[in-house]
Scaffold this active site. Sequence first.
Site, PDB file in Angstrom:
ATOM      1  N   CYS A  31       0.819  -1.228   0.000  1.00  0.00           N
ATOM      2  CA  CYS A  31       0.000   0.000   0.000  1.00  0.00           C
ATOM      3  C   CYS A  31       0.843   1.264   0.000  1.00  0.00           C
ATOM      4  O   CYS A  31       0.359   2.333  -0.362  1.00  0.00           O
ATOM      5  CB  CYS A  31      -0.881   0.062   1.242  1.00  0.00           C
ATOM      6  SG  CYS A  31      -1.654  -1.461   1.632  1.00  0.00           S
TER       7      CYS A  31
HETATM    8  N1  CO8 Z   1     -21.185  -9.406   3.338  1.00  0.00           N
HETATM    9  C1  CO8 Z   1     -21.908  -9.545   4.473  1.00  0.00           C
HETATM   10  N2  CO8 Z   1     -21.376  -9.730   5.685  1.00  0.00           N
HETATM   11  C2  CO8 Z   1     -20.026  -9.742   5.762  1.00  0.00           C
HETATM   12  C3  CO8 Z   1     -19.211  -9.603   4.632  1.00  0.00           C
HETATM   13  C4  CO8 Z   1     -19.818  -9.420   3.378  1.00  0.00           C
HETATM   14  N3  CO8 Z   1     -19.127  -9.274   2.243  1.00  0.00           N
HETATM   15  N4  CO8 Z   1     -17.924  -9.649   5.022  1.00  0.00           N
HETATM   16  C5  CO8 Z   1     -17.933  -9.837   6.353  1.00  0.00           C
HETATM   17  N5  CO8 Z   1     -19.195  -9.917   6.806  1.00  0.00           N
HETATM   18  C6  CO8 Z   1     -19.653 -10.149   8.170  1.00  0.00           C
HETATM   19  C7  CO8 Z   1     -18.574 -10.820   9.010  1.00  0.00           C
HETATM   20  O1  CO8 Z   1     -18.556 -12.212   8.831  1.00  0.00           O
HETATM   21  C8  CO8 Z   1     -18.984 -10.440  10.417  1.00  0.00           C
HETATM   22  O2  CO8 Z   1     -20.015 -11.262  10.855  1.00  0.00           O
HETATM   23  P1  CO8 Z   1     -20.082 -11.717  12.408  1.00  0.00           P
HETATM   24  O3  CO8 Z   1     -20.191 -10.423  13.174  1.00  0.00           O
HETATM   25  O4  CO8 Z   1     -21.260 -12.575  12.433  1.00  0.00           O
HETATM   26  O5  CO8 Z   1     -18.764 -12.387  12.665  1.00  0.00           O
HETATM   27  C9  CO8 Z   1     -19.561  -9.036  10.226  1.00  0.00           C
HETATM   28  O6  CO8 Z   1     -19.916  -8.940   8.836  1.00  0.00           O
HETATM   29  C10 CO8 Z   1     -18.552  -7.975  10.539  1.00  0.00           C
HETATM   30  O7  CO8 Z   1     -17.294  -8.343   9.912  1.00  0.00           O
HETATM   31  P2  CO8 Z   1     -15.971  -7.594  10.153  1.00  0.00           P
HETATM   32  O8  CO8 Z   1     -15.767  -7.399  11.614  1.00  0.00           O
HETATM   33  O9  CO8 Z   1     -14.877  -8.258   9.367  1.00  0.00           O
HETATM   34  O10 CO8 Z   1     -16.378  -6.222   9.452  1.00  0.00           O
HETATM   35  P3  CO8 Z   1     -15.688  -4.833   9.529  1.00  0.00           P
HETATM   36  O11 CO8 Z   1     -16.698  -3.848   9.912  1.00  0.00           O
HETATM   37  O12 CO8 Z   1     -14.401  -4.853  10.279  1.00  0.00           O
HETATM   38  O13 CO8 Z   1     -15.333  -4.565   7.991  1.00  0.00           O
HETATM   39  C11 CO8 Z   1     -13.400  -4.653   6.571  1.00  0.00           C
HETATM   40  C12 CO8 Z   1     -14.481  -5.437   7.294  1.00  0.00           C
HETATM   41  C13 CO8 Z   1     -14.088  -3.778   5.521  1.00  0.00           C
HETATM   42  C14 CO8 Z   1     -12.441  -5.585   5.890  1.00  0.00           C
HETATM   43  C15 CO8 Z   1     -12.670  -3.742   7.594  1.00  0.00           C
HETATM   44  O14 CO8 Z   1     -12.251  -4.477   8.696  1.00  0.00           O
HETATM   45  C16 CO8 Z   1     -11.463  -3.056   6.999  1.00  0.00           C
HETATM   46  O15 CO8 Z   1     -11.493  -2.422   5.972  1.00  0.00           O
HETATM   47  N6  CO8 Z   1     -10.359  -3.098   7.712  1.00  0.00           N
HETATM   48  C17 CO8 Z   1      -9.136  -2.419   7.302  1.00  0.00           C
HETATM   49  C18 CO8 Z   1      -8.580  -3.192   6.222  1.00  0.00           C
HETATM   50  C19 CO8 Z   1      -7.432  -2.537   5.539  1.00  0.00           C
HETATM   51  O16 CO8 Z   1      -7.174  -1.358   5.549  1.00  0.00           O
HETATM   52  N7  CO8 Z   1      -6.736  -3.359   4.900  1.00  0.00           N
HETATM   53  C20 CO8 Z   1      -5.645  -2.963   4.167  1.00  0.00           C
HETATM   54  C21 CO8 Z   1      -5.875  -3.496   2.853  1.00  0.00           C
HETATM   55  S1  CO8 Z   1      -4.380  -3.887   2.179  1.00  0.00           S
HETATM   56  C22 CO8 Z   1      -3.940  -2.653   1.189  1.00  0.00           C
HETATM   57  O17 CO8 Z   1      -4.429  -1.539   1.277  1.00  0.00           O
HETATM   58  C23 CO8 Z   1      -2.958  -2.996   0.097  1.00  0.00           C
HETATM   59  C24 CO8 Z   1      -2.480  -4.426   0.144  1.00  0.00           C
HETATM   60  C25 CO8 Z   1      -1.816  -4.823  -1.109  1.00  0.00           C
HETATM   61  C26 CO8 Z   1      -2.755  -4.885  -2.295  1.00  0.00           C
HETATM   62  C27 CO8 Z   1      -3.496  -6.177  -2.440  1.00  0.00           C
HETATM   63  C28 CO8 Z   1      -4.190  -6.285  -3.801  1.00  0.00           C
HETATM   64  C29 CO8 Z   1      -4.974  -7.561  -4.004  1.00  0.00           C
END
Ligand code: CO8
Length: 374
Positions: free
Chosen positions: A157
């Site tokens: 990133c």
């Molecule tokens: N649809 C419905 N429900 C879902 C889904 C979905 N698609 N996904 C998860 N849920 C559910 C979960 O299972 C969970 O259910 P339960 O409470 O029953 O366990 C509930 O929704 C809540 O899940 P989360 O706690 O995981 O949800 P969040 O509110 O935390 O959101 C995110 C998930 C969006 C992933 C969030 O945590 C996030 O964005 N975190 C930061 C991530 C981040 O910044 N990552 C960096 C990315 S890496 C990067 O930027 C570059 C890397 C290199 C490039 C790679 C290219 C491929």
Amino acid sequence: MSSSVVISGSGLWKPDFSISNEELVVAYNAYATQFNQINKLAIEQQELSEKPLSSAEFIEKASGIKSRYVYVKDGILDIDRMRPMIPERAEDELSDQAEMAIHAAKDALKAANKTADDIDAVIVACAYTQRSYPALAIEVQGALGIKGFAFDMLVACSAATFALHRAYEMIAAGTAKAVLVINPELTTPQVNFCDRDSHFIFGDVATAMVVESAQTAKSEHVFEILSTKAVTEYSNNIRSNFSYVSRANDVDPFGEDKLFHQVGRKVFKEVCPMAVEHISEHLARHQLGSENVSRWWLHQANINMNTLISRKLLGRQPDLQEAPIVLDTFANTASAGSIIAFYLNHKDLQSGDIGLLCSFGAGYSIGSLVLKKR
Ligand code: CO8
């Protein structure tokens, strides 16, 4: 070191195709339903986990993403494939990422009022390069007719900001006179479209910037780089095990762990305070507070992360003009996110205005630049 190093132009290229949350979720849910039916017995016997269904409302609420650009749409929504179908190009053809890079580079050169003759270094910086060698940057250099040298660098990133840091140092040290930094983020081949938790996160795009000395800059919108700051701290919470060693490991080179995966909640909790501390310290170096910053070009991974970081820094909710969000249409484009935010939101700033460009993510890695409009 001289401080008169500037960003004199930026460029953006986006693919012709996009996929909305709704389209993505229809395909994923059909895939998951089919998977659960085919594997009913194994799921009942707890040998396999049932695939949960996804939802477009969840995606928008949890991430701020409404749609994403994709380099190739064919194959991603095909439930018997679930990955883009990108035909392999011959060795004498321009490679996909080089082509993306060249589009963005030409846009940046035009904005900087430069030609290939003015550039003497090219850095291609992104989360993945489609091959190890020859460097994509050298391919781009050759295709654009640039003399000098070129190299690739990978910092997930933070590839774009870390490459801008290197460009800044090269200009300040006099080892280059004008550097083209390009970020062809072709993320979709690495996305696990069969994984409900991450199938919606990424999009494809290419960005570019020209970095040079203030003395040679001749464009309309010039931003002086007042300083750069970087930090890294090892974490396994965002990971891809895709590797040239897989062949020798006797493992599936395309297994789930070889694609992007993360512990999203942990990333959120750990990276937000790191980013706030990093940015505050960087501004303090210039005796600046958050109130002195007119524009925040932040990494675009998740709208809730950006809101939290901005609120911690400003003590209030920022408006969209101050801290622009591009996630809704672009999704997370790895290192290109903050550069897209800059590209779309810098022309209205006035001479003397301060802006903060910052990436944060895998590594963990955080990179920032304090910029001043000339
Ligand atoms: N649809 C419905 N429900 C879902 C889904 C979905 N698609 N996904 C998860 N849920 C559910 C979960 O299972 C969970 O259910 P339960 O409470 O029953 O366990 C509930 O929704 C809540 O899940 P989360 O706690 O995981 O949800 P969040 O509110 O935390 O959101 C995110 C998930 C969006 C992933 C969030 O945590 C996030 O964005 N975190 C930061 C991530 C981040 O910044 N990552 C960096 C990315 S890496 C990067 O930027 C570059 C890397 C290199 C490039 C790679 C290219 C491929």
